[in-house]
Design a protein around this motif. Structure first.
Motif, mmCIF file in Angstrom:
data_model
loop_
_atom_site.group_PDB
_atom_site.id
_atom_site.type_symbol
_atom_site.label_atom_id
_atom_site.label_comp_id
_atom_site.label_asym_id
_atom_site.label_seq_id
_atom_site.Cartn_x
_atom_site.Cartn_y
_atom_site.Cartn_z
ATOM 1 N N ILE A 160 47.921 7.346 11.245
ATOM 2 C CA ILE A 160 47.406 8.663 10.857
ATOM 3 C C ILE A 160 45.998 8.792 11.432
ATOM 4 C CG2 ILE A 160 46.637 10.126 8.964
ATOM 5 C CD1 ILE A 160 49.602 10.101 9.191
ATOM 6 N N LEU A 161 45.786 9.869 12.206
ATOM 7 C CA LEU A 161 44.511 10.124 12.856
ATOM 8 C C LEU A 161 44.076 11.549 12.574
ATOM 9 C CD1 LEU A 161 42.352 9.003 14.925
ATOM 10 C CD2 LEU A 161 43.703 10.152 16.682
ATOM 11 N N PHE A 162 42.795 11.721 12.262
ATOM 12 C CA PHE A 162 42.212 13.037 12.007
ATOM 13 C C PHE A 162 41.333 13.415 13.199
ATOM 14 C CE2 PHE A 162 43.682 11.900 7.955
ATOM 15 C CZ PHE A 162 43.613 12.980 7.086
ATOM 16 N N SER A 163 41.407 14.671 13.603
ATOM 17 C CA SER A 163 40.561 15.167 14.692
ATOM 18 C C SER A 163 39.998 16.525 14.298
ATOM 19 C CB SER A 163 41.359 15.289 15.991
ATOM 20 O OG SER A 163 42.388 16.250 15.878
ATOM 21 N N LYS B 286 38.908 23.681 13.156
ATOM 22 C CA LYS B 286 40.118 23.171 12.511
ATOM 23 C C LYS B 286 40.115 21.647 12.532
ATOM 24 C CE LYS B 286 43.051 27.114 13.764
ATOM 25 N NZ LYS B 286 41.965 27.897 14.363
ATOM 26 N N ILE B 287 40.759 21.071 11.511
ATOM 27 C CA ILE B 287 41.013 19.637 11.439
ATOM 28 C C ILE B 287 42.517 19.435 11.509
ATOM 29 C CG2 ILE B 287 40.831 17.541 10.054
ATOM 30 C CD1 ILE B 287 38.311 18.640 8.812
ATOM 31 N N LEU B 288 42.963 18.651 12.492
ATOM 32 C CA LEU B 288 44.381 18.351 12.638
ATOM 33 C C LEU B 288 44.654 16.919 12.201
ATOM 34 C CD1 LEU B 288 45.286 19.958 16.085
ATOM 35 C CD2 LEU B 288 45.517 20.935 13.811
ATOM 36 N N ILE B 289 45.753 16.741 11.486
ATOM 37 C CA ILE B 289 46.207 15.419 11.054
ATOM 38 C C ILE B 289 47.391 15.039 11.926
ATOM 39 C CG2 ILE B 289 46.997 14.017 9.118
ATOM 40 C CD1 ILE B 289 45.765 16.052 7.245
ATOM 41 N N TRP B 290 47.223 13.971 12.706
ATOM 42 C CA TRP B 290 48.243 13.550 13.668
ATOM 43 C C TRP B 290 49.038 12.370 13.104
ATOM 44 C CZ3 TRP B 290 48.580 16.397 18.144
ATOM 45 C CH2 TRP B 290 47.473 17.184 18.473
ATOM 46 N N ASN B 291 50.340 12.476 13.224
ATOM 47 C CA ASN B 291 51.232 11.356 12.936
ATOM 48 C C ASN B 291 51.575 10.716 14.272
ATOM 49 O OD1 ASN B 291 53.115 9.512 12.109
ATOM 50 N ND2 ASN B 291 54.470 10.990 11.109
ATOM 51 N N TRP C 268 52.288 7.983 3.071
ATOM 52 C CA TRP C 268 51.072 8.733 2.744
ATOM 53 C C TRP C 268 51.332 10.230 2.763
ATOM 54 C CZ3 TRP C 268 47.833 12.178 5.400
ATOM 55 C CH2 TRP C 268 46.628 12.444 4.762
ATOM 56 N N LEU C 269 52.106 10.716 3.719
ATOM 57 C CA LEU C 269 52.399 12.149 3.795
ATOM 58 C C LEU C 269 53.245 12.609 2.620
ATOM 59 C CD1 LEU C 269 53.124 12.438 7.619
ATOM 60 C CD2 LEU C 269 51.159 13.363 6.397
ATOM 61 N N SER C 270 54.011 11.692 2.022
ATOM 62 C CA SER C 270 54.827 12.063 0.863
ATOM 63 C C SER C 270 54.018 12.156 -0.426
ATOM 64 C CB SER C 270 55.965 11.063 0.679
ATOM 65 O OG SER C 270 55.443 9.770 0.370
ATOM 66 N N GLY C 271 52.729 11.737 -0.400
ATOM 67 C CA GLY C 271 51.872 11.886 -1.568
ATOM 68 C C GLY C 271 51.468 10.592 -2.233
ATOM 69 N N ILE C 272 51.780 9.448 -1.652
ATOM 70 C CA ILE C 272 51.440 8.162 -2.261
ATOM 71 C C ILE C 272 50.016 7.789 -1.882
ATOM 72 C CG2 ILE C 272 52.057 5.716 -2.399
ATOM 73 C CD1 ILE C 272 54.911 6.493 -1.680
#
Length: 566
Positions: free
Chosen positions: A226-229, A235-240, A458-462
């Protein structure tokens, strides 16, 4: 006798006056002390001569008189003492030690870009520095044990078409580094063990989703892949990285994003923005949980203070003086404390060590590094000491905990960029200890090199805290994590059904020129394709005509016609 000059006589008279003044002050304090003691003696005699008072009452009065005498003695000692008071702390005597010249890195053409970033990233294997280049952007990757002067033709990572603005190592894989650039792309690179032997131009993964240049990137602290840019499109993009696509977009900022910081488990994201607002965001939903609009404190940088539920920001006050502010992450209405640092104009970079609760402040263009100890009780910020150096710093890289020298009681290590000299200078923060054994009190369990969650979890909310490790036994443990990049074509990112690259007008002249040249290249490429296709069509037409006019086909046609007539 020699005649005394007027200036010397004036200095002598001033010094004599100061000595006389100090003597009078000492005498007055001494007289006050004697007077207080004399009063207590007279009071004792009066109490002893008074026979009408009961013995219990006399003992109570004697106790009060003794307490007053003790208080007078304490006040007198405090007034006459010239020693400063110190708070008990095992990090009170931490000092900075600069590496020897033979353990520095020299001859590196450090970038002259004025973007407010560190331009440096360090892990236990490699040191990466953004370099000055004529065309496009590049950075150099050097093994941390390869000291000395670097060859001017040393191999570089040079795949970007614009200047590189930020680089970050993957916290769970020492050979994977991410970079972002003015060409509005984010790229993932894999560095072979031992360093580069030739220029690296092909990245493992290219991520396109921002419409303008990308200024910041951050890896998630507990999740792999998981990478944030953050880009100049606000804008902030969350990359899988397992699928190579943006999975979330945070669109709550109204200006350029200056800084991003995660809490320990990565469930909260704090950002500072050019609109002078401080935000605490839930990254998966993009919801703003807290927002501060401090009029007296213009926020530039923000950092989470571990598990203290506190935020620390650096910025500028109303009078353009550099200051720091401490916030409660659950209530950003008012800062807990604000403290002015100095009147310089350079940006203050905060670095927080959650293991020792120490805060380091380094100014861009300064040569010093201040460090504090942070507590949950007043005064919250306890100033410890300051490291001074005459050479100004452009940026600082920080070595992770598992790369420190625990035998030398090293608790923090900076890699200082000195642009004028082309020098990278390691600076170690050391706790002075006589014993050479492992010091468990200054090296608690620290986040290791193993992820606690996968990207899908993590994307599922854990939410889950980092996997801790001990520096005594596990800091040399090899990591078996393998990075696998998906096969992905270059295309614009689509988030929530919205094409991020569709109909985005340029906002500056440079972006307009860049877009113009990009379109010119695209037109030239399309014209070449059309020319090649026209040539191919003509060749096919000629072949078809040759086949039709060949004699074998004519004979076959004549024979078939004769047979039909018979």
């Amino acid at each position: 006798m020699r005649s005394v000059s007027p200036s010397l006589s004036v200095l002598l008279s001033h010094s004599a006056f100061k000595e006389q003044k100090l003597t009078l002050l000492h005498c007055s304090l001494h007289d006050c002390h004697k007077g207080a003691i004399q009063k207590t003696r007279v009071r004792r005699q009066a109490e002893g001569s008074n026979t009408n008072i009961s013995p219990i009452r006399q003992t109570q009065q004697r106790g009060k008189s003794r307490k007053s005498e003790v208080m007078v003695n304490r006040q007198y000692n405090a007034q006459m003492s010239w020693r400063p008071t110190y708070r008990s702390s095992k990090f009170r005597n931490v000092y900075g030690k600069v590496a020897n010249r033979e353990h520095c890195f020299e001859g590196i053409p450090i970038t002259k870009n004025v973007h407010d970033n560190h331009f440096c990233a360090v892990n236990a294997k490699f040191l990466a520095i953004v370099t000055e280049s004529a065309g496009g952007g590049s950075f150099v990757v050097i093994p941390v044990t390869q000291f000395g002067r670097i060859d001017p033709h040393y191999p570089k990572v040079c795949g970007h078409q614009g200047n590189v603005l930020d680089i970050k190592w993957n916290p769970f894989h020492d050979n994977i580094i991410a970079s972002c650039s003015e060409d509005s792309s984010v790229r993932i690179w894999e560095i072979p063990d031992g360093g580069l032997r030739r220029n690296l131009t092909e990245s493992v993964l290219e991520l396109y989703g921002h419409s303008r240049r990308v200024g910041l990137i951050e890896w998630h602290p507990t999740t792999s892949g998981i990478l944030f840019s953050a880009g100049y499109d606000y804008k902030i993009l969350i990359w899988n990285l397992e699928i190579g696509e943006p999975v979330k977009m945070i669109d709550c900022h109204t200006d350029v994003i200056l800084c991003m910081s995660f809490n320990t488990e990565g469930s909260l994201l704090a950002t500072s923005c050019k609109d002078k607002k401080l935000r605490v965001i839930e990254p998966r939903s993009g919801k703003v949980l807290q927002e501060a609009n401090a009029k007296n404190h213009k926020v530039n940088r923000v950092v989470f203070l571990g598990n203290m539920k506190r935020l620390l920001t650096t910025g500028v006050s109303r009078w353009n003086t550099r200051q720091i502010a401490l916030w409660d992450q659950e209530d950003l209405s008012m800062p807990i404390i604000e403290e002015e640092i100095d009147g310089l104009s350079g940006l203050l970079f905060p670095f927080y060590d959650a293991d020792t609760h120490m805060l380091y402040l380094a100014g861009k263009g300064d040569g010093n590094i201040r460090y504090y100890e942070i507590t949950l009780e007043k005064p919250y910020l306890q100033y410890l000491m300051e490291f001074r150096s005459p050479a100004p710093q452009k940026g600082l890289g920080v070595m992770p905990k598992h790369g420190l020298d625990v035998g030398a009681c090293e608790v923090f290590r900076f890699y200082k960029l000195v642009t004028l000299k082309g020098l990278i200078e390691p600076i170690s923060m050391i706790v002075p200890r006589r014993s050479e054994t492992y010091q468990e009190d200054i090296y608690p369990m620290t986040p290791g090199t193993e992820p606690a969650l996968s990207a899908d979890e993590w994307l599922s909310g854990i939410n889950r805290g980092p996997v801790l490790m001990s520096l005594k036994e596990g800091y040399n443990r090899p990591n078996k994590l393998v990075f696998k990049a998906p096969v992905k074509e270059k295309k614009g990112g689509v988030v929530n059904g919205i094409d991020l690259l569709e109909n985005v007008p340029p906002r500056t002249e440079n972006e307009l020129l860049r877009m113009f040249f990009r379109q010119q290249e695209e037109l030239r490429r399309l014209k070449d394709e059309l020319t090649q296709k026209d040539i191919k069509i003509r060749q096919l037409e000629l072949e078809l005509n040759n086949i039709r006019n060949s004699p074998n086909i004519n004979n076959n046609n004549n024979s078939s016609s004769n047979g039909s007539s018979i």
